[in-house]
Write a protein that holds these residues in place. Sequence first.
Motif, PDB file in Angstrom:
ATOM      1  N   LEU A 187       0.827  -1.204   0.000  1.00 23.52           N
ATOM      2  CA  LEU A 187       0.000   0.000   0.000  1.00 23.52           C
ATOM      3  C   LEU A 187       0.871   1.268   0.000  1.00 23.52           C
ATOM      4  O   LEU A 187       0.539   2.267  -0.651  1.00 23.52           O
ATOM      5  N   TYR A 188       1.983   1.216   0.712  1.00 22.68           N
ATOM      6  CA  TYR A 188       2.898   2.365   0.720  1.00 22.68           C
ATOM      7  C   TYR A 188       3.473   2.600  -0.676  1.00 22.68           C
ATOM      8  O   TYR A 188       3.547   3.738  -1.149  1.00 22.68           O
ATOM      9  N   LEU A 189       3.871   1.519  -1.346  1.00 25.22           N
ATOM     10  CA  LEU A 189       4.428   1.647  -2.693  1.00 25.22           C
ATOM     11  C   LEU A 189       3.386   2.178  -3.667  1.00 25.22           C
ATOM     12  O   LEU A 189       3.683   3.010  -4.536  1.00 25.22           O
ATOM     13  N   TRP A 190       2.159   1.691  -3.539  1.00 28.85           N
ATOM     14  CA  TRP A 190       1.076   2.177  -4.419  1.00 28.85           C
ATOM     15  C   TRP A 190       0.848   3.678  -4.205  1.00 28.85           C
ATOM     16  O   TRP A 190       0.678   4.441  -5.153  1.00 28.85           O
TER      17      TRP A 190
ATOM     18  N   ARG B  79       2.207  -4.848 -13.513  1.00 27.99           N
ATOM     19  CA  ARG B  79       2.435  -4.055 -12.308  1.00 27.99           C
ATOM     20  C   ARG B  79       1.144  -3.411 -11.831  1.00 27.99           C
ATOM     21  O   ARG B  79       0.821  -3.417 -10.633  1.00 27.99           O
ATOM     22  N   ASP B  80       0.372  -2.848 -12.773  1.00 35.01           N
ATOM     23  CA  ASP B  80      -0.903  -2.234 -12.397  1.00 35.01           C
ATOM     24  C   ASP B  80      -1.900  -3.270 -11.894  1.00 35.01           C
ATOM     25  O   ASP B  80      -2.632  -3.017 -10.923  1.00 35.01           O
ATOM     26  N   LEU B  81      -1.948  -4.423 -12.559  1.00 34.17           N
ATOM     27  CA  LEU B  81      -2.867  -5.472 -12.119  1.00 34.17           C
ATOM     28  C   LEU B  81      -2.519  -5.915 -10.701  1.00 34.17           C
ATOM     29  O   LEU B  81      -3.410  -6.118  -9.865  1.00 34.17           O
ATOM     30  N   HIS B  82      -1.233  -6.061 -10.427  1.00 31.76           N
ATOM     31  CA  HIS B  82      -0.779  -6.439  -9.092  1.00 31.76           C
ATOM     32  C   HIS B  82      -1.156  -5.373  -8.068  1.00 31.76           C
ATOM     33  O   HIS B  82      -1.691  -5.678  -6.986  1.00 31.76           O
ATOM     34  N   ALA B  83      -0.911  -4.113  -8.425  1.00 28.90           N
ATOM     35  CA  ALA B  83      -1.165  -3.015  -7.488  1.00 28.90           C
ATOM     36  C   ALA B  83      -2.658  -2.829  -7.223  1.00 28.90           C
ATOM     37  O   ALA B  83      -3.082  -2.664  -6.071  1.00 28.90           O
TER      38      ALA B  83
END
Length: 438
Positions: free
Chosen positions: A164-167, A187-191
């Motif tokens: 969540l911090y990275l997002w 990356r977007d799907l993961h986030a």
Amino acid sequence: MTPSRPAAIAAELQRAVWRWHFFAGLLVLPFLLWLAVTGALYLYKPEIERQVYDDWNHVTPGRATLPLETLAARVGASVGGTVTQVQKPAALDESWRVTVRRGDGDLQMAFVDPHDAHVFGTTNPGGVMQTVKHLHSLAITGWVGNWLIEIAAGWSIILVVSGLYLWWGRGRTVTVRGRASGRLFWRDLHAVTGLFAGGLILFLALSGMPWSAVWGHNVQAGVAGAGWGRPAAPGGEGHAGHDLPWSLQQHVMPMGHAGPRIAADRALAVAQARGMAPDWTLTWPEGPGAPYLVSATLGTSGAAHVVYVDAGTGRVLQDAGFKDFGRPGQVIEWSAAVHQGKEYGEANRLIMLFACAALALLTVTAPVMWWKRGPRGRTTLPDARTGTGLLAIMGVAGVLFPLTGLTMLVALASGRIKAALAAAQASRARKSWPSSTT
């Protein structure tokens, strides 16, 4: 232009969080996928059991059921052992499940028609779903598997928080961009998956911790010792059992009078007079002075109810329900029921299924995203450097979850050793360079 100090600190923190997020994923992704798949299966325990044991699970209702003592005697003779437990379902057209201890000590669970004691078949105690439950916790591998699952659960908490911090620091996108052939898409799907399911995954990790080998056992003992699970019982020994609510499993079992036992039917009638649910489990006394144990089948947290009946006199030694538990015990019982999809009906189960599916998707998108970094990105692993603030946060998590904390220390130590070796190698290289001449 040189970046300002706050910006440089923020950038370094971002890199540190990413390094630890990467380490955590590298360590526990296979275990999280395992938990997601087996957990999803266990959510549908009734449906799976009906399919697996379809030929054994149906009886014709409308006839009188046999007295428990008669049922136990006939089933014991048929299976070749002594009945230790009878479990009655809520539905009248379902067979009863009777646990039998054979002469060699082996336990078997028989599917029985309660009207005539006909045994449809036998299997291991708990059947196929007990096996799924043991696979979920890796209990079939002993303490090693239990420890690994606890470590994975602890690291999953760090994964959610760091993710969540990275997002938040990378644009806070809530859409999936790019094409499936590119890294941006994965990356977007993961986030985005982590964003929408992170809270649920965090809940699953925290609510599953009470069953862990080290942390869960110690917390359970603490709850029992502080009297936060149920009212204190007079005397006796510990009584752990899979048919008991979590809050009761390490409490002292009340003891009664040794000598001739009352009939199981009388013990059941005593419990029913105390409001025992129609789907109940009755366990015979384990030895002289031990009581009959009658408990409600585990469902919603509020339905938890256990009655201990003196096997010598028929007196109620203890009657404990959810309202009698201390607040910590009630919270843990509630979280356990929600975790298993039992507390709020089908909606609860579907939400937990979504969490399992999202967790599985995260474990798939993470390695794909890593692979698409290219050969250079795949071979360049991050070191274990981290800032003081992040170290403090991780230290709190490590203290709360000791096994996870131990793996943190190992990762930190390996990073320091790696850095020290690199520095030593660089120093030797500098010393070996020829002196420049003018």
